[in-house]
Design a protein around this motif. Structure first.
Motif, PDB file in Angstrom:
ATOM      1  N   MET A   1       0.855  -1.169   0.000  1.00  0.00           N
ATOM      2  CA  MET A   1       0.000   0.000   0.000  1.00  0.00           C
ATOM      3  C   MET A   1       0.903   1.235   0.000  1.00  0.00           C
ATOM      4  O   MET A   1       1.832   1.334   0.783  1.00  0.00           O
ATOM      5  CB  MET A   1      -0.888  -0.022   1.247  1.00  0.00           C
ATOM      6  N   GLY A   5      -2.768   5.689  -0.501  1.00  0.00           N
ATOM      7  CA  GLY A   5      -3.748   4.707  -0.039  1.00  0.00           C
ATOM      8  C   GLY A   5      -3.872   4.706   1.477  1.00  0.00           C
ATOM      9  O   GLY A   5      -4.971   4.622   2.032  1.00  0.00           O
ATOM     10  N   ARG A   6      -2.726   4.769   2.161  1.00  0.00           N
ATOM     11  CA  ARG A   6      -2.721   4.811   3.623  1.00  0.00           C
ATOM     12  C   ARG A   6      -3.398   6.090   4.127  1.00  0.00           C
ATOM     13  O   ARG A   6      -4.170   6.058   5.095  1.00  0.00           O
ATOM     14  CB  ARG A   6      -1.277   4.755   4.117  1.00  0.00           C
ATOM     15  N   THR A   7      -3.155   7.191   3.496  1.00  0.00           N
ATOM     16  CA  THR A   7      -3.756   8.475   3.879  1.00  0.00           C
ATOM     17  C   THR A   7      -5.274   8.419   3.727  1.00  0.00           C
ATOM     18  O   THR A   7      -6.011   8.901   4.592  1.00  0.00           O
ATOM     19  CB  THR A   7      -3.172   9.623   3.026  1.00  0.00           C
ATOM     20  N   ILE A   8      -5.745   7.841   2.650  1.00  0.00           N
ATOM     21  CA  ILE A   8      -7.192   7.717   2.423  1.00  0.00           C
ATOM     22  C   ILE A   8      -7.823   6.861   3.515  1.00  0.00           C
ATOM     23  O   ILE A   8      -8.880   7.203   4.047  1.00  0.00           O
ATOM     24  CB  ILE A   8      -7.468   7.158   1.015  1.00  0.00           C
ATOM     25  N   TRP A   9      -7.194   5.748   3.899  1.00  0.00           N
ATOM     26  CA  TRP A   9      -7.728   4.884   4.953  1.00  0.00           C
ATOM     27  C   TRP A   9      -7.736   5.605   6.299  1.00  0.00           C
ATOM     28  O   TRP A   9      -8.675   5.460   7.074  1.00  0.00           O
ATOM     29  CB  TRP A   9      -6.935   3.573   5.039  1.00  0.00           C
ATOM     30  N   VAL A  10      -6.741   6.398   6.583  1.00  0.00           N
ATOM     31  CA  VAL A  10      -6.703   7.175   7.832  1.00  0.00           C
ATOM     32  C   VAL A  10      -7.831   8.202   7.845  1.00  0.00           C
ATOM     33  O   VAL A  10      -8.521   8.388   8.859  1.00  0.00           O
ATOM     34  CB  VAL A  10      -5.324   7.846   8.027  1.00  0.00           C
ATOM     35  N   ILE A  12     -10.701   8.025   6.152  1.00  0.00           N
ATOM     36  CA  ILE A  12     -11.974   7.290   6.263  1.00  0.00           C
ATOM     37  C   ILE A  12     -12.187   6.821   7.699  1.00  0.00           C
ATOM     38  O   ILE A  12     -13.286   6.965   8.254  1.00  0.00           O
ATOM     39  CB  ILE A  12     -12.001   6.111   5.270  1.00  0.00           C
ATOM     40  N   ALA A  13     -11.158   6.277   8.332  1.00  0.00           N
ATOM     41  CA  ALA A  13     -11.278   5.815   9.718  1.00  0.00           C
ATOM     42  C   ALA A  13     -11.580   6.989  10.650  1.00  0.00           C
ATOM     43  O   ALA A  13     -12.429   6.891  11.545  1.00  0.00           O
ATOM     44  CB  ALA A  13     -10.000   5.101  10.146  1.00  0.00           C
TER      45      ALA A  13
END
Length: 143
Positions: A1, A5-10, A12-13
């Motif tokens: 990742m 991608g990691r930034t988007i998941w952070v 969203i969380a």
């Protein structure tokens, strides 16, 4: 990742946690707070007239009520029997005054009346209360 991608998941969380927190602490339909404005018992100490207000919330307006109950009981607005309900217009005021044993005068100003009762019966015809409503002039404001 990758980093994106990691930034988007952070994000969203974080958004999900914020939404869950907001929903769990939001009080749109909370029970309104009641405040006793005044209460007085008849001269024999049998019946009590209580003037109280209920705060509004997102779906209801503030309201002022007059309820009748027994002097020897703790007042509970949820089980009280309202004889007058109104919405204050600006600084609306309501006052209940005993006028003899079987008569109560409800005086009000700057109130939009919602409901009223002409008498109240405690189940015993000897305790029937006749209720008179008197609208007082609203204080005039200078422009």
């Amino acid at each position: 990742m990758n980093v994106v991608g990691r930034t988007i998941w952070v994000i969203i969380a974080g958004a999900l946690i914020t939404v869950i927190y907001f929903i769990s602490t939001f009080s749109i339909f909370d029970e309104p707070a009641s405040t006793i404005i005044d209460n007085s018992c008849d001269y024999e100490g049998i019946r009590r007239a209580t003037v109280y207000s209920l705060s509004g919330n997102a779906v209801t307006n503030e309201s002022i009520h007059v309820a009748i109950d027994h002097c020897d009981q703790n007042f509970d607005w949820q089980s009280s029997q309202d004889i007058f309900t109104g919405e204050p217009i600006g600084s609306g005021q309501v006052k209940a005054v005993w006028n003899g044993f079987d008569s109560l005068v409800v005086e009000y100003s700057s109130i939009r009346r919602i409901s009223t009762k002409g008498f109240h019966d405690f189940g015993d015809s000897s305790l029937k209360i006749n209720i008179v409503y008197k609208e007082l002039e609203s204080p005039q404001t200078e422009n």
